[in-house]
Design a protein around this motif. Structure first.
Motif, PDB file in Angstrom:
ATOM      1  N   MET A   1       0.856  -1.175   0.000  1.00 40.76           N
ATOM      2  CA  MET A   1       0.000   0.000   0.000  1.00 40.76           C
ATOM      3  C   MET A   1       0.898   1.233   0.000  1.00 40.76           C
ATOM      4  O   MET A   1       1.883   1.301   0.733  1.00 40.76           O
ATOM      5  N   LEU A   2       0.552   2.185  -0.811  1.00 41.68           N
ATOM      6  CA  LEU A   2       1.304   3.429  -0.853  1.00 41.68           C
ATOM      7  C   LEU A   2       1.042   4.251   0.389  1.00 41.68           C
ATOM      8  O   LEU A   2      -0.071   4.264   0.916  1.00 41.68           O
ATOM      9  N   GLN A   3       2.078   4.938   0.833  1.00 45.31           N
ATOM     10  CA  GLN A   3       1.895   5.825   1.972  1.00 45.31           C
ATOM     11  C   GLN A   3       1.024   6.993   1.531  1.00 45.31           C
ATOM     12  O   GLN A   3       1.209   7.550   0.454  1.00 45.31           O
ATOM     13  N   GLN A   4       0.075   7.341   2.330  1.00 44.61           N
ATOM     14  CA  GLN A   4      -0.862   8.401   1.975  1.00 44.61           C
ATOM     15  C   GLN A   4      -1.156   9.236   3.204  1.00 44.61           C
ATOM     16  O   GLN A   4      -1.187   8.734   4.314  1.00 44.61           O
ATOM     17  N   MET A   5      -1.394  10.497   2.990  1.00 46.68           N
ATOM     18  CA  MET A   5      -1.805  11.380   4.083  1.00 46.68           C
ATOM     19  C   MET A   5      -3.326  11.433   4.088  1.00 46.68           C
ATOM     20  O   MET A   5      -3.958  11.485   3.050  1.00 46.68           O
ATOM     21  N   TYR A   6      -3.893  11.408   5.273  1.00 44.21           N
ATOM     22  CA  TYR A   6      -5.335  11.440   5.438  1.00 44.21           C
ATOM     23  C   TYR A   6      -5.734  12.701   6.174  1.00 44.21           C
ATOM     24  O   TYR A   6      -4.939  13.278   6.919  1.00 44.21           O
ATOM     25  N   PRO A   7      -6.971  13.137   6.013  1.00 47.41           N
ATOM     26  CA  PRO A   7      -7.428  14.283   6.803  1.00 47.41           C
ATOM     27  C   PRO A   7      -7.305  13.928   8.283  1.00 47.41           C
ATOM     28  O   PRO A   7      -7.603  12.802   8.683  1.00 47.41           O
ATOM     29  N   ALA A   8      -6.841  14.867   9.077  1.00 51.69           N
ATOM     30  CA  ALA A   8      -6.626  14.605  10.506  1.00 51.69           C
ATOM     31  C   ALA A   8      -7.838  15.048  11.318  1.00 51.69           C
ATOM     32  O   ALA A   8      -8.241  16.203  11.250  1.00 51.69           O
ATOM     33  N   PRO A   9      -8.401  14.125  12.085  1.00 57.81           N
ATOM     34  CA  PRO A   9      -9.536  14.506  12.925  1.00 57.81           C
ATOM     35  C   PRO A   9      -9.055  15.276  14.154  1.00 57.81           C
ATOM     36  O   PRO A   9      -8.011  14.978  14.724  1.00 57.81           O
ATOM     37  N   ALA A  10      -9.812  16.265  14.550  1.00 58.75           N
ATOM     38  CA  ALA A  10      -9.498  16.982  15.790  1.00 58.75           C
ATOM     39  C   ALA A  10      -9.967  16.123  16.956  1.00 58.75           C
ATOM     40  O   ALA A  10     -11.069  15.556  16.917  1.00 58.75           O
ATOM     41  N   HIS A  11      -9.133  15.978  17.956  1.00 57.91           N
ATOM     42  CA  HIS A  11      -9.512  15.231  19.155  1.00 57.91           C
ATOM     43  C   HIS A  11      -8.631  15.693  20.312  1.00 57.91           C
ATOM     44  O   HIS A  11      -7.564  16.261  20.091  1.00 57.91           O
ATOM     45  N   PRO A  12      -9.068  15.444  21.542  1.00 56.87           N
ATOM     46  CA  PRO A  12      -8.324  15.931  22.705  1.00 56.87           C
ATOM     47  C   PRO A  12      -7.307  14.926  23.264  1.00 56.87           C
ATOM     48  O   PRO A  12      -6.736  15.167  24.331  1.00 56.87           O
ATOM     49  N   TYR A  13      -7.073  13.811  22.576  1.00 60.58           N
ATOM     50  CA  TYR A  13      -6.267  12.736  23.142  1.00 60.58           C
ATOM     51  C   TYR A  13      -4.772  12.923  22.923  1.00 60.58           C
ATOM     52  O   TYR A  13      -4.349  13.570  21.969  1.00 60.58           O
ATOM     53  N   GLN A  14      -3.973  12.279  23.776  1.00 57.73           N
ATOM     54  CA  GLN A  14      -2.514  12.361  23.689  1.00 57.73           C
ATOM     55  C   GLN A  14      -1.940  11.484  22.586  1.00 57.73           C
ATOM     56  O   GLN A  14      -0.938  11.832  21.978  1.00 57.73           O
ATOM     57  N   TYR A  15      -2.548  10.331  22.354  1.00 57.26           N
ATOM     58  CA  TYR A  15      -2.039   9.378  21.377  1.00 57.26           C
ATOM     59  C   TYR A  15      -3.018   9.220  20.232  1.00 57.26           C
ATOM     60  O   TYR A  15      -4.226   9.255  20.431  1.00 57.26           O
ATOM     61  N   GLU A  16      -2.440   9.015  19.035  1.00 57.66           N
ATOM     62  CA  GLU A  16      -3.252   8.716  17.858  1.00 57.66           C
ATOM     63  C   GLU A  16      -2.550   7.626  17.073  1.00 57.66           C
ATOM     64  O   GLU A  16      -1.360   7.726  16.790  1.00 57.66           O
ATOM     65  N   LEU A  17      -3.284   6.599  16.731  1.00 55.25           N
ATOM     66  CA  LEU A  17      -2.765   5.463  15.988  1.00 55.25           C
ATOM     67  C   LEU A  17      -3.540   5.363  14.680  1.00 55.25           C
ATOM     68  O   LEU A  17      -4.758   5.559  14.675  1.00 55.25           O
ATOM     69  N   ASN A  18      -2.852   5.079  13.585  1.00 56.29           N
ATOM     70  CA  ASN A  18      -3.512   4.900  12.287  1.00 56.29           C
ATOM     71  C   ASN A  18      -3.107   3.562  11.695  1.00 56.29           C
ATOM     72  O   ASN A  18      -1.928   3.208  11.686  1.00 56.29           O
ATOM     73  N   LYS A  19      -4.089   2.823  11.212  1.00 61.83           N
ATOM     74  CA  LYS A  19      -3.832   1.537  10.577  1.00 61.83           C
ATOM     75  C   LYS A  19      -4.417   1.548   9.173  1.00 61.83           C
ATOM     76  O   LYS A  19      -5.606   1.806   8.979  1.00 61.83           O
ATOM     77  N   ASP A  20      -3.574   1.292   8.181  1.00 65.45           N
ATOM     78  CA  ASP A  20      -3.984   1.150   6.788  1.00 65.45           C
ATOM     79  C   ASP A  20      -4.124  -0.339   6.464  1.00 65.45           C
ATOM     80  O   ASP A  20      -3.310  -1.155   6.905  1.00 65.45           O
ATOM     81  N   PHE A  21      -5.106  -0.686   5.671  1.00 67.58           N
ATOM     82  CA  PHE A  21      -5.257  -2.042   5.171  1.00 67.58           C
ATOM     83  C   PHE A  21      -6.242  -2.005   3.999  1.00 67.58           C
ATOM     84  O   PHE A  21      -6.856  -0.969   3.728  1.00 67.58           O
ATOM     85  N   HIS A  22      -6.360  -3.101   3.298  1.00 68.40           N
ATOM     86  CA  HIS A  22      -7.328  -3.172   2.202  1.00 68.40           C
ATOM     87  C   HIS A  22      -8.070  -4.496   2.276  1.00 68.40           C
ATOM     88  O   HIS A  22      -7.630  -5.440   2.923  1.00 68.40           O
ATOM     89  N   PHE A  23      -9.210  -4.516   1.604  1.00 66.14           N
ATOM     90  CA  PHE A  23      -9.993  -5.738   1.494  1.00 66.14           C
ATOM     91  C   PHE A  23     -10.783  -5.677   0.197  1.00 66.14           C
ATOM     92  O   PHE A  23     -11.109  -4.603  -0.293  1.00 66.14           O
ATOM     93  N   ALA A  24     -11.064  -6.853  -0.349  1.00 68.10           N
ATOM     94  CA  ALA A  24     -11.832  -6.948  -1.587  1.00 68.10           C
ATOM     95  C   ALA A  24     -13.236  -7.422  -1.233  1.00 68.10           C
ATOM     96  O   ALA A  24     -13.400  -8.363  -0.458  1.00 68.10           O
ATOM     97  N   ALA A  25     -14.237  -6.742  -1.773  1.00 72.79           N
ATOM     98  CA  ALA A  25     -15.620  -7.121  -1.488  1.00 72.79           C
ATOM     99  C   ALA A  25     -16.524  -6.682  -2.634  1.00 72.79           C
ATOM    100  O   ALA A  25     -16.245  -5.699  -3.320  1.00 72.79           O
TER     101      ALA A  25
END
Length: 149
Positions: A1-25
């Motif tokens: 998967m190509l590295q991509q930048m996503y819109p960042a959600p505003a939130h009050p938390y200290q940590y943010e984790l992002n997981k990329d994956f794909h699926f066929a359906a």
């Protein structure tokens, strides 16, 4: 998967984790307005799930990356989304397997898992790409306790 930048959600938390994956359906949208999408067809969906929180678990994670992928990939990969009657319905437009509803459903599946963890992180965003030119971003509204506190 190509590295991509996503819109960042505003939130009050200290940590943010992002997981990329794909699926066929495959899916179809049972609405007259869906045009060609009324017929069964398939996509390779690309998803990015954003989890945020203040507390880490006993392994030092908000949540294990592999768990996020497993929750969604094992359920939807190489499936017909319309056949998942727990998540989707041909009878109610807010449950047709459109990109918007699939993104919301992924968020709900991930959050249901997170609610059962000790550190209680939040799924704050799901970015779901259906085609190279079409995607949806779903951000759940904050819970009442998050808006007050």
């Amino acid at each position: 998967m190509l590295q991509q930048m996503y819109p960042a959600p505003a939130h009050p938390y200290q940590y943010e984790l992002n997981k990329d994956f794909h699926f066929a359906a495959a899916h179809y949208v049972p609405a007259e307005e869906a045009g060609k999408c009324r017929r069964m067809h398939g996509h390779t969906y690309y998803a990015n799930v954003t989890v945020a929180g203040d507390a880490l678990d006993s392994a030092g994670f908000l949540v294990n990356f592999a768990t996020i992928k497993k929750l969604v990939h094992e359920r939807f990969d190489h499936s017909v989304l319309n056949e998942d009657l727990e998540s989707f319905s041909d009878e109610a437009p807010d449950r047709y397997p459109t990109t918007e509803v699939v993104a919301r459903t992924i968020c709900e599946i991930v959050q249901a898992y997170l609610d059962g963890t000790d550190n209680k992180p939040r799924c704050v965003q799901v970015f779901l790409r259906e085609t190279p030119t079409s995607y949806c971003v779903y951000r759940p509204k904050p819970r009442v306790e998050e808006r007050i506190g």
